[in-house]
Design a protein around this motif. Sequence first.
Motif, PDB file in Angstrom:
ATOM      1  N   TRP A 274     -69.664   4.650   0.288  1.00  0.00           N
ATOM      2  CA  TRP A 274     -70.104   5.090  -1.044  1.00  0.00           C
ATOM      3  C   TRP A 274     -70.818   3.973  -1.793  1.00  0.00           C
ATOM      4  CZ3 TRP A 274     -66.221   5.533  -5.660  1.00  0.00           C
ATOM      5  CH2 TRP A 274     -66.861   6.097  -6.786  1.00  0.00           C
TER       6      TRP A 274
ATOM      7  N   TRP B  95     -72.480  17.306  -4.441  1.00  0.00           N
ATOM      8  CA  TRP B  95     -72.964  16.685  -5.670  1.00  0.00           C
ATOM      9  C   TRP B  95     -74.485  16.711  -5.689  1.00  0.00           C
ATOM     10  CZ3 TRP B  95     -69.666  15.660  -9.561  1.00  0.00           C
ATOM     11  CH2 TRP B  95     -68.298  15.632  -9.247  1.00  0.00           C
TER      12      TRP B  95
ATOM     13  N   GLY C 114     -60.433  -0.819  -6.315  1.00  0.00           N
ATOM     14  CA  GLY C 114     -60.257  -2.284  -6.351  1.00  0.00           C
ATOM     15  C   GLY C 114     -59.153  -2.705  -7.305  1.00  0.00           C
TER      16      GLY C 114
ATOM     17  N   ARG D 237     -58.255  -8.383  -6.606  1.00  0.00           N
ATOM     18  CA  ARG D 237     -59.571  -8.589  -7.224  1.00  0.00           C
ATOM     19  C   ARG D 237     -59.487  -8.968  -8.708  1.00  0.00           C
ATOM     20  NH1 ARG D 237     -64.497 -10.010  -6.135  1.00  0.00           N
ATOM     21  NH2 ARG D 237     -66.131  -8.466  -5.865  1.00  0.00           N
TER      22      ARG D 237
ATOM     23  N   ILE E  28     -59.486   6.138   3.246  1.00  0.00           N
ATOM     24  CA  ILE E  28     -60.862   5.610   3.354  1.00  0.00           C
ATOM     25  C   ILE E  28     -60.979   4.453   2.385  1.00  0.00           C
ATOM     26  CG2 ILE E  28     -63.303   6.156   3.393  1.00  0.00           C
ATOM     27  CD1 ILE E  28     -62.613   9.058   3.007  1.00  0.00           C
TER      28      ILE E  28
ATOM     29  N   ASN F 295     -57.462  -5.892   4.702  1.00  0.00           N
ATOM     30  CA  ASN F 295     -56.878  -4.556   4.541  1.00  0.00           C
ATOM     31  C   ASN F 295     -56.302  -3.973   5.831  1.00  0.00           C
ATOM     32  OD1 ASN F 295     -57.740  -4.950   1.972  1.00  0.00           O
ATOM     33  ND2 ASN F 295     -59.369  -3.422   2.003  1.00  0.00           N
TER      34      ASN F 295
HETATM   35  P1  NDP Z   1     -61.263   1.797  -2.684  1.00  0.00           P
HETATM   36  O1  NDP Z   1     -60.281   2.354  -3.638  1.00  0.00           O
HETATM   37  O2  NDP Z   1     -60.803   1.330  -1.345  1.00  0.00           O
HETATM   38  O3  NDP Z   1     -62.040   0.609  -3.424  1.00  0.00           O
HETATM   39  C1  NDP Z   1     -62.901  -0.238  -2.711  1.00  0.00           C
HETATM   40  C2  NDP Z   1     -63.217  -1.469  -3.535  1.00  0.00           C
HETATM   41  O4  NDP Z   1     -62.020  -2.234  -3.739  1.00  0.00           O
HETATM   42  C3  NDP Z   1     -64.155  -2.421  -2.810  1.00  0.00           C
HETATM   43  O5  NDP Z   1     -65.499  -2.089  -3.016  1.00  0.00           O
HETATM   44  C4  NDP Z   1     -63.782  -3.760  -3.419  1.00  0.00           C
HETATM   45  O6  NDP Z   1     -64.349  -3.875  -4.719  1.00  0.00           O
HETATM   46  C5  NDP Z   1     -62.295  -3.615  -3.629  1.00  0.00           C
HETATM   47  N1  NDP Z   1     -61.525  -4.130  -2.486  1.00  0.00           N
HETATM   48  C6  NDP Z   1     -61.247  -3.530  -1.303  1.00  0.00           C
HETATM   49  N2  NDP Z   1     -60.452  -4.306  -0.550  1.00  0.00           N
HETATM   50  C7  NDP Z   1     -60.219  -5.432  -1.261  1.00  0.00           C
HETATM   51  C8  NDP Z   1     -59.472  -6.602  -1.016  1.00  0.00           C
HETATM   52  N3  NDP Z   1     -58.792  -6.772   0.117  1.00  0.00           N
HETATM   53  N4  NDP Z   1     -59.449  -7.563  -1.974  1.00  0.00           N
HETATM   54  C9  NDP Z   1     -60.131  -7.403  -3.136  1.00  0.00           C
HETATM   55  N5  NDP Z   1     -60.865  -6.311  -3.429  1.00  0.00           N
HETATM   56  C10 NDP Z   1     -60.901  -5.333  -2.497  1.00  0.00           C
HETATM   57  O7  NDP Z   1     -62.325   2.887  -2.349  1.00  0.00           O
HETATM   58  P2  NDP Z   1     -63.775   3.339  -2.867  1.00  0.00           P
HETATM   59  O8  NDP Z   1     -63.715   3.659  -4.300  1.00  0.00           O
HETATM   60  O9  NDP Z   1     -64.791   2.364  -2.398  1.00  0.00           O
HETATM   61  O10 NDP Z   1     -63.938   4.667  -2.047  1.00  0.00           O
HETATM   62  C11 NDP Z   1     -63.744   4.622  -0.634  1.00  0.00           C
HETATM   63  C12 NDP Z   1     -64.492   5.729   0.034  1.00  0.00           C
HETATM   64  O11 NDP Z   1     -63.966   6.998  -0.331  1.00  0.00           O
HETATM   65  C13 NDP Z   1     -65.967   5.837  -0.334  1.00  0.00           C
HETATM   66  O12 NDP Z   1     -66.764   4.881   0.326  1.00  0.00           O
HETATM   67  C14 NDP Z   1     -66.267   7.236   0.110  1.00  0.00           C
HETATM   68  O13 NDP Z   1     -66.453   7.262   1.506  1.00  0.00           O
HETATM   69  C15 NDP Z   1     -64.987   7.966  -0.256  1.00  0.00           C
HETATM   70  N6  NDP Z   1     -65.110   8.647  -1.563  1.00  0.00           N
HETATM   71  C16 NDP Z   1     -65.138  10.020  -1.566  1.00  0.00           C
HETATM   72  C17 NDP Z   1     -65.259  10.729  -2.732  1.00  0.00           C
HETATM   73  C18 NDP Z   1     -65.266  12.233  -2.681  1.00  0.00           C
HETATM   74  O14 NDP Z   1     -65.585  12.866  -3.690  1.00  0.00           O
HETATM   75  N7  NDP Z   1     -64.928  12.832  -1.563  1.00  0.00           N
HETATM   76  C19 NDP Z   1     -65.357  10.052  -4.043  1.00  0.00           C
HETATM   77  C20 NDP Z   1     -65.259   8.608  -3.948  1.00  0.00           C
HETATM   78  C21 NDP Z   1     -65.133   7.954  -2.750  1.00  0.00           C
HETATM   79  P3  NDP Z   1     -65.593  -4.817  -5.045  1.00  0.00           P
HETATM   80  O15 NDP Z   1     -66.768  -3.958  -4.713  1.00  0.00           O
HETATM   81  O16 NDP Z   1     -65.417  -5.110  -6.490  1.00  0.00           O
HETATM   82  O17 NDP Z   1     -65.476  -6.012  -4.164  1.00  0.00           O
END
Ligand code: NDP
Length: 328
Positions: free
Chosen positions: A33, A100, A227, A232, A293, A305
């Motif tokens: 995403w 969307w 995050g 973080r 995910i 992770n």
């Molecule tokens: P997360 O809740 O896993 O957040 C990811 C963010 O957390 C990263 O970009 C990073 O932030 C931070 N992070 C992850 N691991 C660490 C770590 N070990 N230490 C510090 N910070 C960390 O998930 P997302 O919000 O990215 O969503 C995950 C996936 O879910 C998307 O890519 C998509 O495929 C799916 N999704 C589906 C939706 C739907 O409507 N079906 C809606 C939203 C998401 P930073 O960028 O600040 O480093």
Amino acid sequence: MNYLASETRYQNMPYRRLGRSGLKLPAISLGLWHNFGENRAYSTSRDMVLAAFDAGITHFDLANNYGPPPGAAESTFGRILAKDLKPYRDEIIVSSKAGWEMWPGPYGEWGSRKYLMASLDQSLQRMGLDYVDIFYSHRPDPDTPLEETMSALDAMVRQGKALYVGISSYTAEQTREASRILKELGTPCLIHQPSYSMFDRWIEGGLCDVLAGEGIGSIAFCPLAQGLLTSRYLNGVPLDSRAAAVDNPFLSTDKVEQRIAQINALNKVAEARGQTLAQMAIAWALLKVTSVIIGASQVAQIKENIIAVKNLEFSAAELQQIELILTT
Ligand code: NDP
């Protein structure tokens, strides 16, 4: 340089069966995403995908609109597939979605057959694929009859453009109905993709029971609350974080501030378990869903992770401590 996948990639990751299907997903999947669009160096995105695959993450979650701009994440992933992962296609589960807003006009969003079929064709083209493994209706459409949306999913499978189908963010009741229609059509609903984390527990209010009853698997999006449930923000809001990004409406400094006391308290529980907060948040979510995910902006985050799978058990006392933090 030619990519050669790690020979040890299947040694540590558990693979868990989706509902009553034949398909297993890694406990941890990677979502594209954020951080895989044109606003990131291609080399960083590629390094993350390959590091994930080397660690046993066989499932990559995409959608038509992931970018920026919309479509860019699928193009990036298509480039990585063509250059590096083509020999491994049969070891990989690729998912995409539509629902969307993707293009202007009345046929560019929601759940009509017109939109879904066109969008899947576009996704396949961007990724250079003949089929996706899983295709989702990305969100329920209040206006289109559910029969139409589900029959479009069924048609994709019959056309060989998707192997399995799923739904995302459907309520418990909508899920029960979608599952009934899909069963009648002969294409069972494989998977539901809801948001789920310690900070977002709506699925516990009925959806989990429906999924168990219908034999549908589940995969949580935003298991780390974007995050918040990581280290973080323990010492403030870093400039390169999602909360600091001015073009991101989904997470803000305010949201960090509202949660920081809970984040610190949860971090102490994680430390006592010998885990980082991110690892504990993943393990906790996996108590309720088949896979999570995760998103990432750096390879190091993925490496941290995936260690979560080494301790997926919680004592009753730990669960109680967490519950207390989340409810006060
Ligand atoms: P997360 O809740 O896993 O957040 C990811 C963010 O957390 C990263 O970009 C990073 O932030 C931070 N992070 C992850 N691991 C660490 C770590 N070990 N230490 C510090 N910070 C960390 O998930 P997302 O919000 O990215 O969503 C995950 C996936 O879910 C998307 O890519 C998509 O495929 C799916 N999704 C589906 C939706 C739907 O409507 N079906 C809606 C939203 C998401 P930073 O960028 O600040 O480093």
